[in-house]
Design an enzyme around this catalytic site. Structure first.
Site, PDB file in Angstrom:
ATOM      1  N   ARG A 111       0.845  -1.190   0.000  1.00  0.00           N
ATOM      2  CA  ARG A 111       0.000   0.000   0.000  1.00  0.00           C
ATOM      3  C   ARG A 111       0.885   1.248   0.000  1.00  0.00           C
ATOM      4  O   ARG A 111       1.531   1.563   0.996  1.00  0.00           O
ATOM      5  CB  ARG A 111      -0.925   0.016   1.220  1.00  0.00           C
ATOM      6  CG  ARG A 111      -1.768   1.294   1.293  1.00  0.00           C
ATOM      7  CD  ARG A 111      -2.971   1.189   2.195  1.00  0.00           C
ATOM      8  NE  ARG A 111      -2.654   1.046   3.610  1.00  0.00           N
ATOM      9  CZ  ARG A 111      -3.558   1.133   4.590  1.00  0.00           C
ATOM     10  NH1 ARG A 111      -4.842   1.352   4.300  1.00  0.00           N
ATOM     11  NH2 ARG A 111      -3.195   0.980   5.848  1.00  0.00           N
ATOM     12  N   ASP A 162      -3.693   2.921  14.383  1.00  0.00           N
ATOM     13  CA  ASP A 162      -2.897   3.489  13.315  1.00  0.00           C
ATOM     14  C   ASP A 162      -3.458   4.859  12.986  1.00  0.00           C
ATOM     15  O   ASP A 162      -4.283   5.399  13.732  1.00  0.00           O
ATOM     16  CB  ASP A 162      -2.847   2.560  12.099  1.00  0.00           C
ATOM     17  CG  ASP A 162      -4.200   2.374  11.412  1.00  0.00           C
ATOM     18  OD1 ASP A 162      -5.183   3.049  11.793  1.00  0.00           O
ATOM     19  OD2 ASP A 162      -4.268   1.558  10.480  1.00  0.00           O
TER      20      ASP A 162
END
Length: 524
Positions: free
Chosen positions: A155, A439
């Site tokens: 990603r 996160d």
């Protein structure tokens, strides 16, 4: 044009000479020259659009058309459990060895984009692709890849994030997205094809199908420039913004020769709901822990995602379970495992083809739930959800979310927001806090909720209004508690003054900044 790297003392010789080789930088320069101006236009266009309220009338023909994306590749048709995490060397090895079908190596939300993290992360992935990655820990343990490993997916950063360590002649920074993709593609695409694999990607934070079109153009150019067959790059798009939820068909259509489906990026999606309608009191959400996948607006979004993907022959991937097991608290561990089990059972039953977990111990838990539904089949793309009809009003039904706004919820948002920013500024993009893997996405929920509650003067369940003064008082108390918990040495290493400055800027201002990572990036 060749982008010029800004000198950085932490980079290894390999990072400077191999990962940032002249040829690699020339390739990144080509990407910059061809696509960065359009990227900037598309990011700027986000700010001029109103929050979505309906599907796009101008793309009705795409939604009505008879088309399908390219079929799955045989080497990765079974995606029932994918594990995610940053590109730290030991973590990459553990994730690839975890027993998951795939590992998404993350340069985005689970990553703090220090230049060392970006470049050394690329070196780690190059070694992983070639099967040579290993790590010797200070305690004497040796880490290496097993014979059977997960399929690698990468990603890159979203379109909005810059890379200040690579600059053009004009002095403008490169795009983090193009740097991350470009380095991975340049060093690994052909090597993956030689091994019977493909360069698989996850694309984050898109808000419009024209942003997907730009990614498709990047893939087409990169394939031509690197001598790769058309359709080499395969990308799963995270539907993690509210605008993108209204354009799922269009996003798949734009990427159809390079598409590998859509993913329900649940945490950023909650953040995007708050951000998109930040000034509307009808969209005030309760405590973060109350906003589950069974909330009406979340259920509508995931049902639509599965139905859309399967109608077009694409993978529908479930979201991240942020719960992490405890190896010291048996009761907490049991609660976490039970919650993950129920979550993955719901996803498999709803038609998802796979899901995400954040910890290796949860791979067998999630796998068992998908095994029960899939059996020997690699996926359930052929399961058409013709029973699903989702109206725009259902995607926007935030007011029906059950739950209260409590002092405990407020304190949790303050504590998580502060702690995560501290970790991020210290170079860590993912951190276990209170048995949850936090996160950037979950931290965004925490700080945007606080802003939203202050903005609308909502009342806690005990009747007290949420004000800036209340949040500031709680912040003082939570900072003191964290300082006492971690000790003075760790506290000072966590850059508390800068952490507080960023927290205040993204939480307590008159306007809500678009992303906390943009606010904090210049401090890295």
């Amino acid at each position: 044009m060749t982008l010029r790297p800004v000198d950085h003392p932490d980079l290894s010789e390999r990072g400077r000479e191999e990962i940032l080789s002249g040829a690699a930088l020339a390739f990144l320069g080509e990407l910059h020259d061809r696509f960065d101006a359009r990227r900037r236009e598309l990011v700027a266009a986000r700010r001029s659009r109103t929050a979505p309220s309906d599907f796009l009338p101008e793309t009705a023909d795409v939604r009505a058309g008879d088309w399908r994306v390219v079929p799955p590749r045989p080497d990765y048709a079974d995606r029932r459990v994918e594990i995610t995490g940053p590109t730290d060397r030991k973590l990459v090895i553990n994730a690839l060895n975890s027993g998951a079908k795939g590992f998404m190596a993350d340069f985005e939300d689970a990553n703090s984009p220090t230049w060392n993290n970006q470049v050394e992360g690329q070196a780690n992935l190059a070694d992983a692709v070639r099967g040579t990655i290993s790590y010797d820990a200070s305690d004497g343990r040796h880490y290496a890849l097993r014979e059977q490993i997960a399929t690698l997916l990468v990603r890159p950063r979203g379109w909005h994030l810059p890379e200040k360590h690579l600059v053009a002649a004009s002095g403008e920074p490169a795009a983090g997205s193009l740097v991350d993709f470009g380095l991975f593609a340049f060093h690994n695409a052909q090597a993956l094809l030689d091994r019977g694999k493909a360069p698989y990607l996850y694309l984050p934070k898109m808000e419009h199908h024209l942003e997907a079109r730009l990614w498709n153009e990047v893939f087409v150019f990169a394939q031509e420039a690197l001598g790769l067959p058309h359709g080499t790059f395969r990308a799963t798009v995270l539907i993690e913004t509210l605008p993108a939820a209204f354009q799922m068909e269009e996003i798949l259509f734009e990427l159809r020769d390079h598409s590998y489906g859509l993913n329900a990026g649940r945490w950023d999606y909650i953040f995007s709901m708050i951000k998109s309608y930040r000034d509307n009191p009808a969209f005030v959400l309760p405590d973060r822990t109350s906003v589950t996948m069974t909330a009406p607006f979340m259920r509508a979004y995931t049902e639509l995602l599965v139905a859309t993907c399967h109608r077009r022959g694409a993978f529908a991937m479930g979201g991240m379970s942020a719960l992490i097991p405890s190896r010291t608290d048996a009761a907490a561990n049991e609660r976490a495992v039970d919650a993950v089990r129920a979550d993955k059972r719901r996803e498999a039953g709803a038609g998802f083809d796979g899901t995400w977990v954040a910890h290796p111990d949860l791979v067998p838990v999630a796998t068992a739930e998908f095994d029960a539904v899939l059996g020997d089949r690699p996926n359930q793309i052929d399961r058409q959800r013709d029973d699903v009809t989702v109206k725009p009003s259902e995607l926007l039904d935030a007011a029906a979310t059950p739950g209260a706004i409590t002092e405990a919820g407020l304190r949790n948002d303050v504590s998580v927001g502060f702690r995560y920013i501290s970790f991020w500024l210290s170079g860590r993009g993912a951190a276990g806090i209170n048995n949850l893997m936090e996160d950037a996405a979950t931290a965004e929920i925490a700080r945007s909720q606080l802003w939203q509650w202050i903005r609308h003067g909502v009342a806690l369940d005990d009747g007290r209004p949420v004000t800036r003064a209340l949040v500031e008082r709680v912040l003082e108390e939570e900072m003191a508690a964290i300082r006492a918990e971690v000790g003075e040495d760790v506290w000072q290493k966590g850059r508390p003054d800068e952490t507080r400055a960023v927290f205040t800027a993204v939480t307590l201002g008159d306007t809500m900044p678009e992303f906390l990572t943009l606010e904090a990036y210049d401090r890295l």
